[in-house]
Design a protein around this motif. Structure first.
Motif, short mmCIF file in Angstrom:
data_model
loop_
_atom_site.label_atom_id
_atom_site.label_comp_id
_atom_site.label_asym_id
_atom_site.label_seq_id
_atom_site.Cartn_x
_atom_site.Cartn_y
_atom_site.Cartn_z
N GLU A 142 -28.28 22.29 -39.55
CA GLU A 142 -27.23 22.06 -40.54
C GLU A 142 -25.84 22.12 -39.89
O GLU A 142 -24.95 21.35 -40.25
CB GLU A 142 -27.35 23.09 -41.67
N SER A 143 -25.66 23.00 -38.94
CA SER A 143 -24.38 23.08 -38.22
C SER A 143 -24.09 21.78 -37.48
O SER A 143 -22.95 21.32 -37.44
CB SER A 143 -24.39 24.23 -37.22
N ILE A 144 -25.11 21.19 -36.89
CA ILE A 144 -24.93 19.90 -36.22
C ILE A 144 -24.58 18.84 -37.24
O ILE A 144 -23.66 18.05 -37.05
CB ILE A 144 -26.20 19.51 -35.43
N ARG A 145 -25.30 18.83 -38.35
CA ARG A 145 -25.04 17.83 -39.40
C ARG A 145 -23.61 17.93 -39.91
O ARG A 145 -22.96 16.91 -40.16
CB ARG A 145 -26.02 18.02 -40.57
N LEU A 146 -23.10 19.14 -40.03
CA LEU A 146 -21.74 19.34 -40.54
C LEU A 146 -20.67 19.21 -39.47
O LEU A 146 -19.48 19.34 -39.76
CB LEU A 146 -21.64 20.73 -41.20
N GLY A 147 -21.06 18.96 -38.22
CA GLY A 147 -20.10 18.81 -37.14
C GLY A 147 -19.60 20.12 -36.57
O GLY A 147 -18.65 20.14 -35.80
N LYS A 148 -20.22 21.24 -36.93
CA LYS A 148 -19.81 22.54 -36.41
C LYS A 148 -20.43 22.83 -35.04
O LYS A 148 -19.99 23.72 -34.35
CB LYS A 148 -20.22 23.64 -37.39
N SER A 149 -21.46 22.08 -34.70
CA SER A 149 -22.12 22.20 -33.40
C SER A 149 -22.30 20.80 -32.83
O SER A 149 -22.44 19.84 -33.59
CB SER A 149 -23.48 22.89 -33.56
N THR A 150 -22.30 20.70 -31.53
CA THR A 150 -22.38 19.37 -30.90
C THR A 150 -23.58 19.22 -29.99
O THR A 150 -23.64 18.28 -29.20
CB THR A 150 -21.11 19.09 -30.10
N SER A 151 -24.56 20.12 -30.08
CA SER A 151 -25.69 20.04 -29.17
C SER A 151 -26.99 20.49 -29.84
O SER A 151 -27.00 21.48 -30.58
CB SER A 151 -25.44 20.90 -27.94
N PHE A 152 -28.05 19.80 -29.52
CA PHE A 152 -29.39 20.16 -29.96
C PHE A 152 -30.08 21.09 -28.96
O PHE A 152 -31.19 21.53 -29.20
CB PHE A 152 -30.26 18.89 -30.11
N ARG A 153 -29.45 21.36 -27.83
CA ARG A 153 -30.11 22.05 -26.72
C ARG A 153 -30.74 23.38 -27.15
O ARG A 153 -31.88 23.67 -26.80
CB ARG A 153 -29.12 22.27 -25.57
N GLY A 154 -30.05 24.21 -27.90
CA GLY A 154 -30.60 25.50 -28.32
C GLY A 154 -31.84 25.33 -29.18
O GLY A 154 -32.85 26.03 -28.99
N ILE A 155 -31.79 24.39 -30.11
CA ILE A 155 -32.94 24.14 -30.98
C ILE A 155 -34.10 23.58 -30.17
O ILE A 155 -35.26 23.96 -30.39
CB ILE A 155 -32.58 23.16 -32.12
N ILE A 156 -33.81 22.69 -29.24
CA ILE A 156 -34.86 22.13 -28.39
C ILE A 156 -35.54 23.25 -27.59
O ILE A 156 -36.77 23.33 -27.53
CB ILE A 156 -34.29 21.06 -27.43
N ASP A 157 -34.74 24.12 -26.99
CA ASP A 157 -35.29 25.19 -26.17
C ASP A 157 -36.17 26.14 -26.98
O ASP A 157 -37.27 26.50 -26.57
CB ASP A 157 -34.17 25.97 -25.48
N VAL A 158 -35.69 26.55 -28.16
CA VAL A 158 -36.45 27.47 -29.00
C VAL A 158 -37.73 26.80 -29.51
O VAL A 158 -38.81 27.40 -29.47
CB VAL A 158 -35.58 27.97 -30.17
N THR A 159 -37.62 25.56 -29.94
CA THR A 159 -38.79 24.86 -30.46
C THR A 159 -39.82 24.65 -29.34
O THR A 159 -41.02 24.75 -29.58
CB THR A 159 -38.38 23.52 -31.10
N THR A 160 -39.35 24.39 -28.13
CA THR A 160 -40.25 24.25 -26.99
C THR A 160 -41.01 25.55 -26.72
O THR A 160 -42.21 25.53 -26.47
CB THR A 160 -39.47 23.80 -25.73
N LEU A 161 -40.31 26.67 -26.80
CA LEU A 161 -40.98 27.97 -26.59
C LEU A 161 -42.05 28.22 -27.65
O LEU A 161 -43.14 28.70 -27.35
CB LEU A 161 -39.95 29.10 -26.62
N ILE A 162 -41.75 27.88 -28.88
CA ILE A 162 -42.72 28.05 -29.96
C ILE A 162 -43.92 27.14 -29.72
O ILE A 162 -45.08 27.56 -29.84
CB ILE A 162 -42.09 27.76 -31.35
N ARG A 163 -43.66 25.89 -29.36
CA ARG A 163 -44.75 24.95 -29.08
C ARG A 163 -45.63 25.45 -27.95
O ARG A 163 -46.85 25.40 -28.01
CB ARG A 163 -44.20 23.57 -28.74
N GLU A 164 -45.02 25.96 -26.89
CA GLU A 164 -45.80 26.48 -25.75
C GLU A 164 -46.65 27.67 -26.16
O GLU A 164 -47.73 27.87 -25.60
CB GLU A 164 -44.86 26.83 -24.60
N GLY A 165 -46.20 28.43 -27.13
CA GLY A 165 -46.98 29.56 -27.63
C GLY A 165 -48.24 29.14 -28.36
O GLY A 165 -49.17 29.93 -28.52
N LEU A 166 -48.30 27.89 -28.79
CA LEU A 166 -49.48 27.38 -29.49
C LEU A 166 -50.55 26.89 -28.54
O LEU A 166 -51.68 26.63 -28.96
CB LEU A 166 -49.08 26.22 -30.42
N GLU A 167 -50.22 26.77 -27.27
CA GLU A 167 -51.20 26.24 -26.29
C GLU A 167 -52.17 27.29 -25.83
O GLU A 167 -52.04 28.43 -25.93
CB GLU A 167 -50.45 25.63 -25.10
#
Length: 115
Positions: free
Chosen positions: A90-115
């Motif tokens: 939502e912060s990205i959508r509203l222009g308060k953040s300019t990067s997906f990097r943090g979300i990508i990193d966290v989501t990647t860690l969660i995905r790796e936990g499923l393996e």
């Protein structure tokens, strides 16, 4: 997006469910990486935000269910992560953040936990 009948899902093993979750997280990561490259004001960004928020909404709803077999502590932690991801999107959508990097990193860690 895949659609399954309720009876098919009920019959799935835990491994099958984790595999579907991993695939959904893979897709969200792929969309966010494209959006990161294209920029936050791109069509790719809109698609990534929508897909990520939708996915995490579904995951959080499932985690909040008393039928979820994960421990209460783990479920609470994953719910907190999911809420954070949705706030960041939502912060990205509203222009308060300019990067997906943090979300990508966290989501990647969660995905790796499923393996």
């Amino acid at each position: 997006m895949y659609q399954f009948s309720y009876s098919e899902i009920r019959q799935d093993s835990g491994a099958d469910a984790r595999e579907r979750e991993r695939q959904a997280l893979d897709r969200a990561i792929e969309l966010m990486e494209r959006a990161e490259t294209a920029g936050v004001h791109s069509a790719e960004s809109v698609e990534a935000i929508y897909a990520t928020r939708t996915l995490w909404s579904i995951l959080v709803e499932d985690l909040a269910s008393p039928d979820n077999s994960l421990s209460e502590e783990l479920r609470a932690s994953l719910i907190s992560i999911g809420l954070w991801v949705m706030r960041e999107a939502e912060s990205i959508r509203l222009g308060k953040s300019t990067s997906f990097r943090g979300i990508i990193d966290v989501t990647t860690l969660i995905r790796e936990g499923l393996e």
